[in-house]
Design a protein around this motif. Structure first.
Motif, short mmCIF file in Angstrom:
data_model
loop_
_atom_site.label_atom_id
_atom_site.label_comp_id
_atom_site.label_asym_id
_atom_site.label_seq_id
_atom_site.Cartn_x
_atom_site.Cartn_y
_atom_site.Cartn_z
N ARG A 103 4.64 26.63 56.41
CA ARG A 103 4.80 25.34 55.75
C ARG A 103 3.78 25.12 54.64
N GLN A 104 2.74 25.96 54.60
CA GLN A 104 1.72 25.83 53.56
C GLN A 104 2.11 26.55 52.27
N ILE A 105 3.20 27.29 52.31
CA ILE A 105 3.63 28.00 51.10
C ILE A 105 4.07 26.98 50.06
N PRO A 106 3.50 27.00 48.88
CA PRO A 106 3.88 26.01 47.86
C PRO A 106 5.28 26.26 47.32
N VAL A 107 5.83 25.23 46.70
CA VAL A 107 7.15 25.35 46.07
C VAL A 107 6.95 25.74 44.61
N PHE A 108 7.65 26.80 44.21
CA PHE A 108 7.53 27.29 42.84
C PHE A 108 8.76 26.93 42.03
N GLU A 109 8.59 26.77 40.75
CA GLU A 109 9.72 26.49 39.87
C GLU A 109 10.46 27.77 39.49
N SER A 110 9.77 28.90 39.59
CA SER A 110 10.38 30.18 39.24
C SER A 110 11.46 30.54 40.25
N ARG A 111 12.64 30.85 39.75
CA ARG A 111 13.75 31.22 40.64
C ARG A 111 13.48 32.55 41.33
N ILE A 112 12.76 33.44 40.67
CA ILE A 112 12.45 34.73 41.29
C ILE A 112 11.52 34.52 42.48
N ALA A 113 10.44 33.75 42.25
CA ALA A 113 9.50 33.47 43.33
C ALA A 113 10.19 32.72 44.47
N THR A 114 11.05 31.78 44.12
CA THR A 114 11.77 31.02 45.12
C THR A 114 12.65 31.93 45.98
N SER A 115 13.35 32.85 45.33
CA SER A 115 14.23 33.77 46.06
C SER A 115 13.44 34.66 47.01
N VAL A 116 12.30 35.16 46.54
CA VAL A 116 11.45 36.02 47.38
C VAL A 116 10.97 35.25 48.60
N ILE A 117 10.53 34.01 48.39
CA ILE A 117 10.00 33.21 49.50
C ILE A 117 11.10 32.89 50.51
N ILE A 118 12.30 32.57 50.03
CA ILE A 118 13.41 32.26 50.94
C ILE A 118 13.75 33.47 51.80
N VAL A 119 13.80 34.65 51.19
CA VAL A 119 14.09 35.87 51.95
C VAL A 119 12.99 36.11 52.98
N PHE A 120 11.73 35.89 52.57
CA PHE A 120 10.60 36.10 53.48
C PHE A 120 10.67 35.14 54.67
N VAL A 121 10.95 33.86 54.39
CA VAL A 121 11.03 32.87 55.47
C VAL A 121 12.18 33.19 56.42
N LEU A 122 13.31 33.60 55.87
CA LEU A 122 14.45 33.97 56.72
C LEU A 122 14.11 35.16 57.60
#
Length: 284
Positions: free
Chosen positions: A39-58
């Motif tokens: 939950r401490q992972i910040p939200v990024f505006e970059s779609r690439i960073a967002t995609s990587v984080i979503i895959v990691f969380v899943l």
């Protein structure tokens, strides 16, 4: 040596996947602890960073879910304590909910960031003439209209005239515009149509002008929806603006005609009549 260290680091992760760890440490550290860290992972505006984080969380959620369910099964075989199982299920449900929220935040990306929200509600600058002396305010009047006018005046301090083109809008927003126009000592002009609540900011102008093809439209006020908390009615609010128009020098007989026109229709007085009544005061 490096392979040994990697295997040593991965050993607890692999043990959890196979359900070999004890249940209570799994609940506290592997499920709840890891979830709080995610939950401490910040939200990024970059779609690439967002995609990587979503895959990691899943991936983490899948690892947590499979390992925890296996650990619960093994714990029940060894100890048969149903309370431990329910604690495990509750912790896992918490992890899934919080992980889902994290994925939602990331998927929404910029929409959930403060900077993006500020950008969404940042006032839009009004169009300004080529010589920088006139700003054009058009469309329905709301409280963003005044914010846009103020932002435009700050960005273009040479603006001296506000050209109005509106069918009206919120009376209270129109009054806010009138205050801004008066504070800056601006002139107002109509080259198309300015009617209903739009006439309020028009009357705030130092010099008020209407082109030969322009129209000012007047009618009675009407609240679209009654509210039990509203202390005043449409007549009360109308009387406030009639008093304001009088203060601006408009003739009483003109105001009587203007605000007796039914709300369902619009009265467009002639330019000569508006000059006589001091609605238009450009001296033309």
């Amino acid at each position: 040596m490096a392979q040994f260290q990697l295997r040593h680091l991965l050993h607890p992760l692999i043990n959890h996947w196979h359900g070999r760890n004890r249940l209570l440490p799994t609940i506290v550290f592997t499920v709840l602890g890891a979830t709080l860290i995610l939950r401490q992972i910040p939200v990024f505006e970059s779609r690439i960073a967002t995609s990587v984080i979503i895959v990691f969380v899943l991936a983490i959620l899948s690892w947590q879910t499979v390992g925890t369910l296996r650990t619960i099964t093994n714990d029940q075989r060894s100890y048969g304590a149903p309370m431990n199982a329910w604690l495990g299920y509750g912790a896992l449900l918490t992890a899934l909910v919080l992980g889902g929220l994290q994925i939602t935040d990331q998927a929404m990306a910029g929409f959930s960031k403060r900077a993006a929200l500020e950008a969404q509600y940042r006032p839009v600058l009004l169009p300004v003439s080529d010589d920088g002396t006139s700003a054009i305010l058009s469309g329905d009047l709301d409280f963003k209209s005044d914010a846009s006018l103020r932002a435009t005046l700050e960005a273009h301090p040479t603006v001296r005239v506000v050209t109005l083109s509106s069918d009206g809008g919120l009376v209270f927003a129109a009054r806010a515009l009138a205050i801004t126009i008066a504070e800056h000592g601006l002139d107002t002009r109509v080259e198309a149509t300015c009617q209903s609540a739009c006439t309020i900011p028009f009357m705030a102008g130092m010099e008020r002008s209407v082109s030969p093809s322009g129209r000012l439209g007047f009618h009675r006020y009407r609240f679209l929806k009654a509210h039990q908390m509203r202390k005043s009615g449409s007549d009360d609010e109308q009387d406030k603006d009639i008093a304001y128009f009088r203060k601006r020098g408009v003739a009483a007989d003109f105001l009587k005609r203007a605000f007796q026109t039914p709300h369902t229709s619009i009265w467009y007085p002639s330019l000569s009549l508006m000059r006589t009544a001091n609605v238009v005061n450009d001296g033309g």
